[in-house]
Design a protein around this motif. Structure first.
Motif, PDB file in Angstrom:
ATOM      1  N   CYS A   1     -90.298 -74.331 -75.734  1.00 31.02           N
ATOM      2  CA  CYS A   1     -91.755 -74.356 -75.497  1.00 31.02           C
ATOM      3  C   CYS A   1     -92.395 -75.527 -76.241  1.00 31.02           C
ATOM      4  CB  CYS A   1     -92.399 -73.045 -75.942  1.00 31.02           C
ATOM      5  SG  CYS A   1     -91.997 -71.682 -74.872  1.00 31.02           S
ATOM      6  N   LYS A   2     -91.878 -75.818 -77.420  1.00 25.17           N
ATOM      7  CA  LYS A   2     -92.421 -76.934 -78.206  1.00 25.17           C
ATOM      8  C   LYS A   2     -92.242 -78.250 -77.436  1.00 25.17           C
ATOM      9  CE  LYS A   2     -93.632 -79.185 -82.042  1.00 25.17           C
ATOM     10  NZ  LYS A   2     -95.011 -79.189 -82.491  1.00 25.17           N
ATOM     11  N   LYS A   3     -91.096 -78.357 -76.751  1.00 27.30           N
ATOM     12  CA  LYS A   3     -90.832 -79.550 -75.944  1.00 27.30           C
ATOM     13  C   LYS A   3     -91.779 -79.598 -74.751  1.00 27.30           C
ATOM     14  CE  LYS A   3     -86.123 -81.220 -76.236  1.00 27.30           C
ATOM     15  NZ  LYS A   3     -84.809 -81.143 -75.648  1.00 27.30           N
ATOM     16  N   LYS A   4     -91.946 -78.445 -74.117  1.00 29.19           N
ATOM     17  CA  LYS A   4     -92.732 -78.371 -72.878  1.00 29.19           C
ATOM     18  C   LYS A   4     -94.234 -78.463 -73.134  1.00 29.19           C
ATOM     19  CE  LYS A   4     -92.021 -75.839 -68.713  1.00 29.19           C
ATOM     20  NZ  LYS A   4     -90.844 -75.296 -68.139  1.00 29.19           N
ATOM     21  N   TYR A   5     -94.685 -77.769 -74.177  1.00 30.32           N
ATOM     22  CA  TYR A   5     -96.125 -77.765 -74.494  1.00 30.32           C
ATOM     23  C   TYR A   5     -96.295 -78.188 -75.963  1.00 30.32           C
ATOM     24  CZ  TYR A   5     -95.766 -74.269 -70.725  1.00 30.32           C
ATOM     25  OH  TYR A   5     -95.474 -73.584 -69.573  1.00 30.32           O
ATOM     26  N   PRO A   6     -96.187 -79.492 -76.243  1.00 32.86           N
ATOM     27  CA  PRO A   6     -96.158 -79.927 -77.656  1.00 32.86           C
ATOM     28  C   PRO A   6     -97.398 -79.552 -78.463  1.00 32.86           C
ATOM     29  CG  PRO A   6     -95.930 -81.800 -76.133  1.00 32.86           C
ATOM     30  CD  PRO A   6     -96.087 -80.594 -75.298  1.00 32.86           C
ATOM     31  N   LYS A   7     -98.561 -79.446 -77.830  1.00 32.69           N
ATOM     32  CA  LYS A   7     -99.770 -79.148 -78.603  1.00 32.69           C
ATOM     33  C   LYS A   7    -100.415 -77.837 -78.194  1.00 32.69           C
ATOM     34  CE  LYS A   7    -100.735 -83.915 -79.698  1.00 32.69           C
ATOM     35  NZ  LYS A   7    -101.536 -85.100 -79.440  1.00 32.69           N
ATOM     36  N   LEU A   8     -99.605 -76.926 -77.704  1.00 38.68           N
ATOM     37  CA  LEU A   8    -100.159 -75.652 -77.219  1.00 38.68           C
ATOM     38  C   LEU A   8    -100.815 -74.849 -78.347  1.00 38.68           C
ATOM     39  CD1 LEU A   8    -100.356 -73.491 -74.912  1.00 38.68           C
ATOM     40  CD2 LEU A   8     -98.206 -72.589 -75.793  1.00 38.68           C
ATOM     41  N   LYS A   9    -102.029 -74.372 -78.083  1.00 43.04           N
ATOM     42  CA  LYS A   9    -102.678 -73.483 -79.056  1.00 43.04           C
ATOM     43  C   LYS A   9    -102.229 -72.058 -78.723  1.00 43.04           C
ATOM     44  CE  LYS A   9    -107.067 -74.294 -80.294  1.00 43.04           C
ATOM     45  NZ  LYS A   9    -108.548 -74.196 -80.271  1.00 43.04           N
ATOM     46  N   LEU A  10    -101.310 -71.558 -79.540  1.00 40.36           N
ATOM     47  CA  LEU A  10    -100.738 -70.236 -79.261  1.00 40.36           C
ATOM     48  C   LEU A  10    -101.738 -69.126 -79.553  1.00 40.36           C
ATOM     49  CD1 LEU A  10     -97.139 -70.061 -80.769  1.00 40.36           C
ATOM     50  CD2 LEU A  10     -97.766 -69.639 -78.414  1.00 40.36           C
ATOM     51  N   VAL A  11    -102.413 -69.265 -80.673  1.00 38.71           N
ATOM     52  CA  VAL A  11    -103.322 -68.211 -81.128  1.00 38.71           C
ATOM     53  C   VAL A  11    -104.629 -68.836 -81.588  1.00 38.71           C
ATOM     54  CG1 VAL A  11    -103.637 -66.265 -82.710  1.00 38.71           C
ATOM     55  CG2 VAL A  11    -101.343 -66.865 -81.947  1.00 38.71           C
ATOM     56  N   GLU A  12    -105.727 -68.195 -81.214  1.00 30.51           N
ATOM     57  CA  GLU A  12    -107.040 -68.661 -81.637  1.00 30.51           C
ATOM     58  C   GLU A  12    -107.818 -67.412 -82.057  1.00 30.51           C
ATOM     59  OE1 GLU A  12    -108.757 -70.923 -78.449  1.00 30.51           O
ATOM     60  OE2 GLU A  12    -110.742 -70.869 -79.360  1.00 30.51           O
ATOM     61  N   VAL A  13    -108.215 -67.379 -83.312  1.00 30.87           N
ATOM     62  CA  VAL A  13    -108.951 -66.205 -83.807  1.00 30.87           C
ATOM     63  C   VAL A  13    -110.300 -66.669 -84.334  1.00 30.87           C
ATOM     64  CG1 VAL A  13    -108.932 -64.228 -85.388  1.00 30.87           C
ATOM     65  CG2 VAL A  13    -106.781 -65.138 -84.525  1.00 30.87           C
ATOM     66  N   GLU A  14    -111.338 -66.034 -83.867  1.00 27.49           N
ATOM     67  CA  GLU A  14    -112.682 -66.348 -84.367  1.00 27.49           C
ATOM     68  C   GLU A  14    -113.273 -65.062 -84.927  1.00 27.49           C
ATOM     69  OE1 GLU A  14    -114.266 -69.134 -80.960  1.00 27.49           O
ATOM     70  OE2 GLU A  14    -115.902 -68.524 -82.292  1.00 27.49           O
ATOM     71  N   SER A  15    -113.540 -65.073 -86.224  1.00 26.03           N
ATOM     72  CA  SER A  15    -114.098 -63.870 -86.835  1.00 26.03           C
ATOM     73  C   SER A  15    -115.620 -63.910 -86.787  1.00 26.03           C
ATOM     74  CB  SER A  15    -113.678 -63.764 -88.296  1.00 26.03           C
ATOM     75  OG  SER A  15    -112.297 -63.715 -88.384  1.00 26.03           O
ATOM     76  N   GLU A  16    -116.188 -62.736 -86.896  1.00 28.47           N
ATOM     77  CA  GLU A  16    -117.641 -62.624 -86.871  1.00 28.47           C
ATOM     78  C   GLU A  16    -118.276 -63.394 -88.036  1.00 28.47           C
ATOM     79  OE1 GLU A  16    -120.398 -58.840 -85.678  1.00 28.47           O
ATOM     80  OE2 GLU A  16    -119.324 -58.806 -87.579  1.00 28.47           O
ATOM     81  N   ASP A  17    -117.534 -63.452 -89.170  1.00 27.65           N
ATOM     82  CA  ASP A  17    -118.078 -64.143 -90.351  1.00 27.65           C
ATOM     83  C   ASP A  17    -117.916 -65.666 -90.272  1.00 27.65           C
ATOM     84  OD1 ASP A  17    -115.403 -64.473 -90.734  1.00 27.65           O
ATOM     85  OD2 ASP A  17    -115.260 -63.235 -92.532  1.00 27.65           O
ATOM     86  N   GLY A  18    -117.454 -66.167 -89.148  1.00 23.76           N
ATOM     87  CA  GLY A  18    -117.365 -67.618 -88.952  1.00 23.76           C
ATOM     88  C   GLY A  18    -116.010 -68.206 -89.280  1.00 23.76           C
ATOM     89  N   GLU A  19    -115.121 -67.400 -89.839  1.00 22.11           N
ATOM     90  CA  GLU A  19    -113.794 -67.918 -90.134  1.00 22.11           C
ATOM     91  C   GLU A  19    -113.018 -68.108 -88.831  1.00 22.11           C
ATOM     92  OE1 GLU A  19    -111.719 -66.016 -93.443  1.00 22.11           O
ATOM     93  OE2 GLU A  19    -109.860 -66.349 -92.350  1.00 22.11           O
ATOM     94  N   LYS A  20    -112.245 -69.173 -88.792  1.00 23.93           N
ATOM     95  CA  LYS A  20    -111.512 -69.482 -87.567  1.00 23.93           C
ATOM     96  C   LYS A  20    -110.067 -69.800 -87.920  1.00 23.93           C
ATOM     97  CE  LYS A  20    -112.212 -72.177 -83.470  1.00 23.93           C
ATOM     98  NZ  LYS A  20    -112.262 -73.506 -83.020  1.00 23.93           N
ATOM     99  N   VAL A  21    -109.158 -69.252 -87.161  1.00 19.01           N
ATOM    100  CA  VAL A  21    -107.742 -69.562 -87.379  1.00 19.01           C
ATOM    101  C   VAL A  21    -107.133 -69.994 -86.046  1.00 19.01           C
ATOM    102  CG1 VAL A  21    -105.486 -68.686 -88.128  1.00 19.01           C
ATOM    103  CG2 VAL A  21    -107.559 -67.840 -89.234  1.00 19.01           C
ATOM    104  N   ASP A  22    -106.553 -71.161 -86.031  1.00 20.08           N
ATOM    105  CA  ASP A  22    -105.867 -71.656 -84.838  1.00 20.08           C
ATOM    106  C   ASP A  22    -104.408 -71.896 -85.179  1.00 20.08           C
ATOM    107  OD1 ASP A  22    -108.206 -71.756 -83.328  1.00 20.08           O
ATOM    108  OD2 ASP A  22    -108.693 -73.758 -84.038  1.00 20.08           O
ATOM    109  N   ILE A  23    -103.529 -71.425 -84.337  1.00 21.35           N
ATOM    110  CA  ILE A  23    -102.100 -71.679 -84.547  1.00 21.35           C
ATOM    111  C   ILE A  23    -101.577 -72.480 -83.358  1.00 21.35           C
ATOM    112  CG2 ILE A  23     -99.820 -70.666 -84.937  1.00 21.35           C
ATOM    113  CD1 ILE A  23    -101.223 -68.195 -86.047  1.00 21.35           C
ATOM    114  N   PHE A  24    -101.101 -73.658 -83.658  1.00 25.94           N
ATOM    115  CA  PHE A  24    -100.557 -74.539 -82.620  1.00 25.94           C
ATOM    116  C   PHE A  24     -99.039 -74.501 -82.668  1.00 25.94           C
ATOM    117  CE2 PHE A  24    -104.702 -76.130 -83.741  1.00 25.94           C
ATOM    118  CZ  PHE A  24    -105.269 -76.506 -82.534  1.00 25.94           C
TER     119      PHE A  24
END
Lengths: 69, 167
Positions: free
Chosen positions: A45-68
């Motif tokens: 998958c890393k080869k096929k989608y090198p910059k894929l954002k697997l997980v995107e979390v947006e919390s109500e308190d404004g914290e954001k977590v992105d996993i590529f």
């Protein structure tokens, strides 16, 4: 893999080589065969989608977590 | 969620694995025109709406209505992508967090054990919501048979919503 954590307007980035992630999955998985299968798929998958954002979390308190991949 | 016509065209096009150029060619317009439609900078003319809707297998009403087109469909064989090129998108929205997962089917297949359930050690849990009960094997089967679109929409008593799409 890259993990971006945005908190209080500041972004923290953690980079984890895909080989390390694969090793962790292999060692944490109770079934070594499926661990190896996941590690192989991750690499493919890393080869096929090198910059894929697997997980995107947006919390109500404004914290954001992105996993590529 | 409000869905503009442009956003719907973009999503329908992507779900069918089409490029802007391919859609432009089928519609007899330029790729720039398609780009403008998708960015809501212009609209397809009235005479193009029905052919556009037919191309995507939806009705002109569904294209123009403000809501999302929320149905899955099975594509004809010639329009299907290889299952390993397809993506599972999961949106979880509880009262505190919004979670979006983009999981290549290729990766999802590796998560599956021989019993057709997620392998031990794979835990898809977000807040109070666990996704492990979802029949991912059936989702993979549906994808391999050419199903695209919104497959599942769940709402729990606590207000958590889970939407699952195949693209």
């Amino acid at each position: 893999m890259k993990i971006e954590i945005t908190e209080d307007g500041k972004m923290h980035t953690v980079r984890v080589p895909i080989t390390v992630v694969a090793k962790m999955i292999k060692s944490n998985n109770t079934d070594p065969q499926s661990g190896a299968k996941i590690a192989k798929a991750l690499r493919a998958c890393k080869k096929k989608y090198p910059k894929l954002k697997l997980v995107e979390v947006e919390s109500e308190d404004g914290e954001k977590v992105d996993i590529f991949l | 969620m409000e869905y503009s016509l442009g956003k719907k065209i973009a999503e329908l096009r992507k779900s069918r694995g089409m490029t802007q150029e391919a859609l432009a060619e089928k519609m007899g317009v330029s790729a720039q025109a398609v780009s403008k439609w998708e960015n809501d900078l212009s609209c397809p003319d009235v005479m193009s709406l029905r052919p556009l809707a037919n191309l995507f297998g939806v009705t002109a009403d569904e294209l123009l209505a403000p809501g999302e087109i929320s149905r899955a469909e099975v594509l004809p064989e010639v329009e299907r992508k290889n299952v390993d090129d397809m993506m599972l998108r999961i949106y979880v929205n509880d009262n505190e967090d919004k979670v979006k997962l983009n999981i290549p089917i290729l990766l999802l297949k590796a998560f599956m054990g021989e019993d057709g359930k997620l392998s031990d050690g794979i835990n898809m849990k977000f807040g109070s919501k666990s996704l492990n009960g979802i029949d991912f094997q059936s989702i993979i089967t549906a994808a391999s048979m050419g199903t695209v679109g919104k497959l599942l929409e769940m709402e729990s008593d606590d207000g958590t919503t889970v939407d699952i799409y195949i693209e």
